[in-house]
Motif scaffolding. Structure first.
Motif, mmCIF file in Angstrom:
data_model
loop_
_atom_site.group_PDB
_atom_site.id
_atom_site.type_symbol
_atom_site.label_atom_id
_atom_site.label_comp_id
_atom_site.label_asym_id
_atom_site.label_seq_id
_atom_site.Cartn_x
_atom_site.Cartn_y
_atom_site.Cartn_z
ATOM 1 N N LEU A 375 47.599 47.449 42.101
ATOM 2 C CA LEU A 375 46.969 46.671 43.172
ATOM 3 C C LEU A 375 45.775 45.893 42.638
ATOM 4 C CD1 LEU A 375 47.152 46.146 46.216
ATOM 5 C CD2 LEU A 375 45.502 48.002 46.561
ATOM 6 N N ASN A 378 46.958 42.900 40.580
ATOM 7 C CA ASN A 378 47.572 41.828 41.371
ATOM 8 C C ASN A 378 46.547 41.078 42.234
ATOM 9 O OD1 ASN A 378 50.157 42.316 40.397
ATOM 10 N ND2 ASN A 378 50.587 43.845 41.997
ATOM 11 N N ARG A 379 45.495 41.766 42.714
ATOM 12 C CA ARG A 379 44.644 41.156 43.744
ATOM 13 C C ARG A 379 43.199 40.880 43.291
ATOM 14 N NH1 ARG A 379 46.173 44.062 49.486
ATOM 15 N NH2 ARG A 379 48.443 43.640 49.423
ATOM 16 N N CYS A 380 42.732 41.533 42.238
ATOM 17 C CA CYS A 380 41.325 41.385 41.870
ATOM 18 C C CYS A 380 41.108 40.230 40.900
ATOM 19 C CB CYS A 380 40.794 42.682 41.240
ATOM 20 S SG CYS A 380 40.764 44.040 42.439
ATOM 21 N N THR A 381 39.856 39.916 40.637
ATOM 22 C CA THR A 381 39.473 38.816 39.758
ATOM 23 C C THR A 381 39.704 39.224 38.303
ATOM 24 O OG1 THR A 381 37.194 39.584 39.634
ATOM 25 C CG2 THR A 381 37.738 38.039 41.409
ATOM 26 N N ARG A 385 39.894 43.004 36.368
ATOM 27 C CA ARG A 385 41.114 43.458 35.684
ATOM 28 C C ARG A 385 40.793 43.893 34.261
ATOM 29 N NH1 ARG A 385 43.684 38.940 38.310
ATOM 30 N NH2 ARG A 385 43.604 37.759 36.356
#
Length: 389
Positions: A375, A378-381, A385
């Protein structure tokens, strides 16, 4: 259509009423700008309260700032007890007051305070009365143009009473009576002394010695009020009869029944008994020279003290025993205590509930679950990551 205003106010006279207790009302014919004419009834105490409020609304015109600027007419304060004579004698003052009031500048004479006070009320159309009680007595001003209001020195109609026993006067201001004498009552005082006239004689007579010719006089007496009105004792009195109370100057008591003979039923703590009304003063009222002079007189005789009384209404008079007064008074006091107790209990219950709610541990907020690695990827900056790689 313009604003409503009053064209003329004419005092027609006054009316003596007997329900819910004996009192007097003045009758005014009010003529309005739409040419309508309405009949209204007002007590003098109401008129005086209206007058005081009007002065507060216009302090300059009432002379509060500069006496020389006053244009609002004067009006004497009500007496401690307004009897028939004072009601009669005040008519000239009231007529002049109304005439002067309507000639004031429009900002005063046509203000809402004036207009609303002289508007017709529901009780003007249907006065409160009772078929079992004597009908009101009407006293009209004379229409004789030669007579002015200042020429009227006595009541137009007087109520006739009969003496039920002999009475020997003890001062020059009193009048002696023989059983059967027919007197005209000029003024009824709450002290139990009535000002009467008999042919060419006048003087004060104890009300206990008099009875009306048209029926028992208890119809003029108020009903007992067990809630009580707070009064202060202005003169000590030591009980002579068993059903009287001994009180000291400065005591605070409650009046629960006002009787015509000037002996009122009062309550001190849980004790009740008769006490001379002339030695009492309503709490909050100012003392006056007239009241002080009245207290220097002796208390009037009680009805029960009159011997060999030949009353034609003896069987008709309502008798309330002192035990009945005490029982009903204690019942009222107990009901008040129960009501206060119930209110206190409710307040205690509410307080206990609030305390219980405050003592409970407050729930902690749930910790959210940590997001998975997929998650975050896929969704964080980009910088976030890098931290998990």
């Amino acid at each position: 259509m313009g604003d409503t205003f009053i064209r003329h106010i004419e005092l027609l006279g006054y009316e003596k009423r007997f329900f819910p207790s004996q009192h007097y009302v003045y009758m005014f014919l009010v003529k309005w700008n739409d040419l309508s004419e309405k009949l209204i009834y007002r007590r003098f105490t109401e008129i005086y309260e209206f007058h005081k409020a009007l002065k507060e609304m216009f302090p300059i015109e009432s002379g509060d700032i500069n006496v020389e600027s006053r244009i609002i007419p004067h009006l004497p304060a009500p007496k401690w007890f307004d009897g028939q004579r004072s009601t009669q004698n005040r008519q000239g003052t009231l007529s002049e007051y109304c005439s002067t009031l309507l000639n004031l500048p429009h900002k005063i004479s046509r203000c809402l305070h004036v207009v609303n006070f002289f508007k017709v009320r529901p009780e003007d159309m249907n006065p409160v009365t009772d078929s079992w009680i004597k009908k009101p007595e009407v006293f009209l001003l004379p229409k004789d143009a030669k007579k002015t209001l200042s020429d009227i020195t006595g009541p137009i109609i007087l109520q006739t009473y009969r003496a039920i026993a002999d009475y020997e006067k003890s001062s020059t201001s009193e009048m002696a009576l023989k059983a059967g004498d027919m007197v005209d009552v000029v003024e009824k005082s709450e002290s139990g002394w009535w000002f009467c006239q008999l042919k060419n004689k006048q003087g004060w007579v104890p009300a206990a010695f008099l009875e009306p010719m048209d029926g028992p006089d208890e119809s003029e007496e108020q009903e007992p009020n067990y809630a009580g009105e707070q009064y202060l004792v202005q003169k000590s009195y030591r009980a002579v009869e068993e059903d009287e109370l001994t009180l000291q100057d400065g005591d605070t008591i409650e009046v629960i029944h006002k009787l015509l003979d000037g002996w009122w039923v009062v309550r001190k703590d849980e004790n009740t008994g008769y006490y001379p009304s002339m030695y009492l003063q309503k709490a909050g009222e100012e003392n006056t020279p007239g009241k002080s002079e009245l207290r220097n007189r002796r208390a009037p005789p009680r009805r029960s003290s009159i011997r060999n009384a030949k009353s034609i209404h003896k069987q008709g008079r309502r008798q309330i025993s002192q035990e009945t007064y005490r029982r009903n008074s204690r019942r009222y006091i107990q009901s008040q205590r129960n009501r206060r107790g119930n209110f206190q209990n409710k307040a205690d219950v509410i307080m206990e509930k609030n305390e219980e709610e405050e003592s409970k541990p407050k729930a902690q907020p749930a910790v959210p679950p940590r997001p998975s690695k997929d998650l975050i990827l896929n969704r964080c900056t980009e910088s976030t990551r890098r931290k998990i790689l």
